[in-house]
Design a protein around this motif. Structure first.
Motif, short mmCIF file in Angstrom:
data_model
loop_
_atom_site.label_atom_id
_atom_site.label_comp_id
_atom_site.label_asym_id
_atom_site.label_seq_id
_atom_site.Cartn_x
_atom_site.Cartn_y
_atom_site.Cartn_z
N TRP A 1 -9.63 4.63 -6.87
CA TRP A 1 -10.53 4.75 -5.73
C TRP A 1 -11.44 3.53 -5.63
N LYS A 2 -12.00 3.09 -6.75
CA LYS A 2 -12.89 1.93 -6.76
C LYS A 2 -12.15 0.64 -6.40
N LYS A 3 -10.89 0.53 -6.80
CA LYS A 3 -10.10 -0.67 -6.48
C LYS A 3 -9.62 -0.67 -5.04
N GLY A 4 -9.81 0.44 -4.31
CA GLY A 4 -9.42 0.50 -2.91
C GLY A 4 -7.97 0.92 -2.69
N LYS B 1 0.82 -1.21 0.00
CA LYS B 1 0.00 0.00 0.00
C LYS B 1 0.86 1.27 0.00
N LEU C 1 -6.86 3.85 -2.35
CA LEU C 1 -6.77 5.00 -1.46
C LEU C 1 -7.26 4.70 -0.06
N SER C 2 -7.83 3.53 0.15
CA SER C 2 -8.28 3.18 1.51
C SER C 2 -7.11 2.63 2.31
N TRP C 3 -7.12 2.87 3.58
CA TRP C 3 -5.97 2.53 4.41
C TRP C 3 -6.25 1.38 5.38
N GLN C 4 -7.18 0.51 5.05
CA GLN C 4 -7.46 -0.64 5.93
C GLN C 4 -6.70 -1.85 5.48
N LEU D 1 0.49 3.99 -2.89
CA LEU D 1 0.14 5.35 -2.53
C LEU D 1 1.21 6.34 -3.01
#
Length: 122
Positions: free
Chosen positions: A114-117, A59, A119-122, A63
């Motif tokens: 964004w849709k692929k995740g 990630k 940018l999410s940090w989980q 990023l």
């Protein structure tokens, strides 16, 4: 010689400011460093060992690539916006369409990430 006088003054001022900042840092910096500063990465993830073979999660790399991508977008859009008035007299429609296509491709890339995740940090 008159043309170089301002350059010499600028060089002297830059040297004085640089040396002053180093001296001030030496005077007010803490003398005992924090043990967390010895870690090879300060990215928020606690390290279990201090070896060079420790790997980071993908990630961070993804990023970082996204950051470089959108920084380059800003680097291309800003000069275009500055000289847009100059090119209006040549062919304003074509120049506007080219920049619109460039931004559209980047926006679709952002939406895809964004849709692929990415940018999410989980």
């Amino acid at each position: 010689m008159d043309g170089y006088f301002s350059l010499v003054i600028f060089f002297i001022a830059a040297t004085i400011v640089g040396v002053a900042l180093l001296v001030i840092n030496r005077l007010i910096a803490p003398k005992v460093p924090d043990p967390l500063q010895d870690y090879p990465y300060e990215c928020g993830v606690p390290l279990y060992d201090k070896t060079a073979q420790t790997t980071l999660d993908q990630k961070y790399y993804l990023l970082g690539l996204l950051l470089v991508l959108f920084d380059l977008e800003a680097a291309f859009v800003f000069p275009w916006a500055v000289v847009y008035k100059t090119f209006v007299s040549i062919n304003a429609g074509l120049i506007f369409v080219e920049m619109f296509l460039f931004l559209t491709i980047l926006i679709f890339g952002f939406i895809y990430a964004w849709k692929k995740g990415a940018l999410s940090w989980q």
